[in-house]
Design a protein around this motif. Sequence first.
Motif, PDB file in Angstrom:
ATOM      1  N   UNK A  12       0.115  -0.817  -0.692  1.00  0.00           N
ATOM      2  CA  UNK A  12       0.511  -1.589   0.484  1.00  0.00           C
ATOM      3  C   UNK A  12      -0.449  -1.203   1.607  1.00  0.00           C
ATOM      4  N   UNK A  13      -1.496  -1.997   1.767  1.00  0.00           N
ATOM      5  CA  UNK A  13      -2.560  -1.640   2.710  1.00  0.00           C
ATOM      6  C   UNK A  13      -2.156  -1.795   4.168  1.00  0.00           C
ATOM      7  N   UNK A  14      -1.038  -2.434   4.423  1.00  0.00           N
ATOM      8  CA  UNK A  14      -0.616  -2.701   5.797  1.00  0.00           C
ATOM      9  C   UNK A  14       0.374  -1.669   6.329  1.00  0.00           C
ATOM     10  N   UNK A  15       0.915  -0.842   5.455  1.00  0.00           N
ATOM     11  CA  UNK A  15       1.940   0.108   5.876  1.00  0.00           C
ATOM     12  C   UNK A  15       1.351   1.323   6.571  1.00  0.00           C
ATOM     13  N   UNK A  16       2.208   2.106   7.212  1.00  0.00           N
ATOM     14  CA  UNK A  16       1.765   3.330   7.868  1.00  0.00           C
ATOM     15  C   UNK A  16       1.390   3.127   9.318  1.00  0.00           C
ATOM     16  N   UNK A  17       1.172   4.230  10.020  1.00  0.00           N
ATOM     17  CA  UNK A  17       0.888   4.175  11.446  1.00  0.00           C
ATOM     18  C   UNK A  17      -0.448   3.517  11.757  1.00  0.00           C
ATOM     19  N   UNK A  24      -3.773  -8.133   4.517  1.00  0.00           N
ATOM     20  CA  UNK A  24      -4.665  -9.118   5.117  1.00  0.00           C
ATOM     21  C   UNK A  24      -6.068  -8.993   4.515  1.00  0.00           C
ATOM     22  N   UNK A  25      -6.519 -10.058   3.847  1.00  0.00           N
ATOM     23  CA  UNK A  25      -7.774  -9.996   3.096  1.00  0.00           C
ATOM     24  C   UNK A  25      -8.976  -9.686   3.981  1.00  0.00           C
ATOM     25  N   UNK A  26      -9.047 -10.294   5.148  1.00  0.00           N
ATOM     26  CA  UNK A  26     -10.195 -10.077   6.027  1.00  0.00           C
ATOM     27  C   UNK A  26     -10.279  -8.624   6.467  1.00  0.00           C
ATOM     28  N   UNK A  27      -9.151  -8.042   6.827  1.00  0.00           N
ATOM     29  CA  UNK A  27      -9.131  -6.648   7.279  1.00  0.00           C
ATOM     30  C   UNK A  27      -9.435  -5.691   6.137  1.00  0.00           C
ATOM     31  N   UNK A  28      -8.934  -5.990   4.957  1.00  0.00           N
ATOM     32  CA  UNK A  28      -9.203  -5.127   3.801  1.00  0.00           C
ATOM     33  C   UNK A  28     -10.683  -5.173   3.430  1.00  0.00           C
ATOM     34  N   UNK A  74      -3.903 -11.249  -0.974  1.00  0.00           N
ATOM     35  CA  UNK A  74      -3.766 -11.562   0.448  1.00  0.00           C
ATOM     36  C   UNK A  74      -2.319 -11.720   0.865  1.00  0.00           C
ATOM     37  N   UNK A  75      -1.995 -11.091   2.003  1.00  0.00           N
ATOM     38  CA  UNK A  75      -0.661 -11.194   2.590  1.00  0.00           C
ATOM     39  C   UNK A  75      -0.755 -10.737   4.038  1.00  0.00           C
ATOM     40  N   UNK A  76      -0.247 -11.546   4.946  1.00  0.00           N
ATOM     41  CA  UNK A  76      -0.336 -11.197   6.362  1.00  0.00           C
ATOM     42  C   UNK A  76       0.947 -10.585   6.906  1.00  0.00           C
ATOM     43  N   UNK A  77       2.074 -10.810   6.238  1.00  0.00           N
ATOM     44  CA  UNK A  77       3.365 -10.357   6.748  1.00  0.00           C
ATOM     45  C   UNK A  77       3.562  -8.869   6.458  1.00  0.00           C
ATOM     46  N   UNK A  78       4.069  -8.142   7.447  1.00  0.00           N
ATOM     47  CA  UNK A  78       4.246  -6.689   7.341  1.00  0.00           C
ATOM     48  C   UNK A  78       5.685  -6.322   7.697  1.00  0.00           C
ATOM     49  N   UNK A  79       6.241  -5.324   6.989  1.00  0.00           N
ATOM     50  CA  UNK A  79       7.558  -4.795   7.321  1.00  0.00           C
ATOM     51  C   UNK A  79       7.411  -3.846   8.502  1.00  0.00           C
ATOM     52  N   UNK A  88       5.965 -10.083   2.131  1.00  0.00           N
ATOM     53  CA  UNK A  88       5.382  -8.931   2.825  1.00  0.00           C
ATOM     54  C   UNK A  88       4.470  -8.139   1.897  1.00  0.00           C
ATOM     55  N   UNK A  89       3.559  -7.378   2.484  1.00  0.00           N
ATOM     56  CA  UNK A  89       2.647  -6.554   1.686  1.00  0.00           C
ATOM     57  C   UNK A  89       3.421  -5.512   0.875  1.00  0.00           C
ATOM     58  N   UNK A  90       4.470  -4.949   1.466  1.00  0.00           N
ATOM     59  CA  UNK A  90       5.278  -3.968   0.756  1.00  0.00           C
ATOM     60  C   UNK A  90       5.975  -4.601  -0.442  1.00  0.00           C
TER      61      UNK A  90
END
Length: 352
Positions: free
Chosen positions: A9-14, A41-45, A63-68, A84-86
């Motif tokens: 889950x590349x979007x999780x964490x601080x 998010x593919x662009x950010x990754x 690709x997924x833009x929604x985050x918990x 969500x990415x999670x």
Amino acid sequence: MSLPRIAVDAMGGDEGVRVMVSGAALARRRHDQFKFLLVGDEARIKAALENHPNMRNASEILHCEDVVGGHEKPTQALRRAKKTSMGLAIEAVKHGDAGAAVSAGNTGALMAMSKLALRTMPGIDRPALAALMPTLEEHDVIMLDLGANTECDARNLVQFAIMGAAYARIVTGRDKPRVRLLNIGTEETKGTGELQEAAQRLRDATGLALSFEGYVEADKINRGNIEVVVTDGFSGNIALKAIEGSARFVTDLLKDAFRSSLRSKIGFLISRPATELLRHHLDPNNHNGAVFLGLNGVVVKSHGSANAAGVANAVAVAARLLEENLTERITADLAELGEIRLRENGSGGAAK
């Protein structure tokens, strides 16, 4: 050995993508057989991957833009789980697109999503959150539950002991890890009825791949003379936070003491090798990677504030559990417990 890829889950964490991708890249530098499904998010990754050429042929992006959100209620997160990415990282495990999932996101949401998608193993009533903590000895101690279940009965605690021991056999190499129940005293008469009943069941179940050694008090958890500490999630979470807070308190005291005078600063230079060893030993990043035990799949929770080294350790935990077939070990131990119950109730009789 070729391992299934790990969904991150590349979007999780601080700090999100940067640290999660850096941690995965560090894990791959240490073990070049690791492969990843990076969810987010593919662009950010892709931007983060520019700094890690070793990941280009070892990772795929979903690709997924929604985050918990960090403070989002699990019930709210569940409604959006598959967006969500999670949630998508966990779904990858469910459908066999990944062998394990790693997330540094909201713990409650991660547990809720994992339990709903993967379900608990046969013979397990509730999954438990287990983590490694440092001790005075070479091996860490495994403690569970650390917050997934605030109230537990004797049956839950026995199941936690079996799962924790299976994990400990992987981590420590001991054939029969030493297991104790967290209690307010070591005498057999101490504790709640649930604790006493769980202790009696573990004493009677002599065929299990663990050595039950009674109770342990909170101040003895990190001594190193046991491998597994079992408790309910309410007590376990309090004990964990108290231990972590005490460690920070001691290190902060040392910092203040060494800065107090010129003489103290000279003393610091002399003792620096020892203080660096202490800092390394107490650094939570070096013990990062809590595991949801009891699910039909491997899910590892990284601390939200973990740095790249911490994330790499969480990835390594997931990979090791896959390599050592943790779920199969737990299944075999639960089957052994069933056989013990059958023998206790008479050959061929129904277990009560």
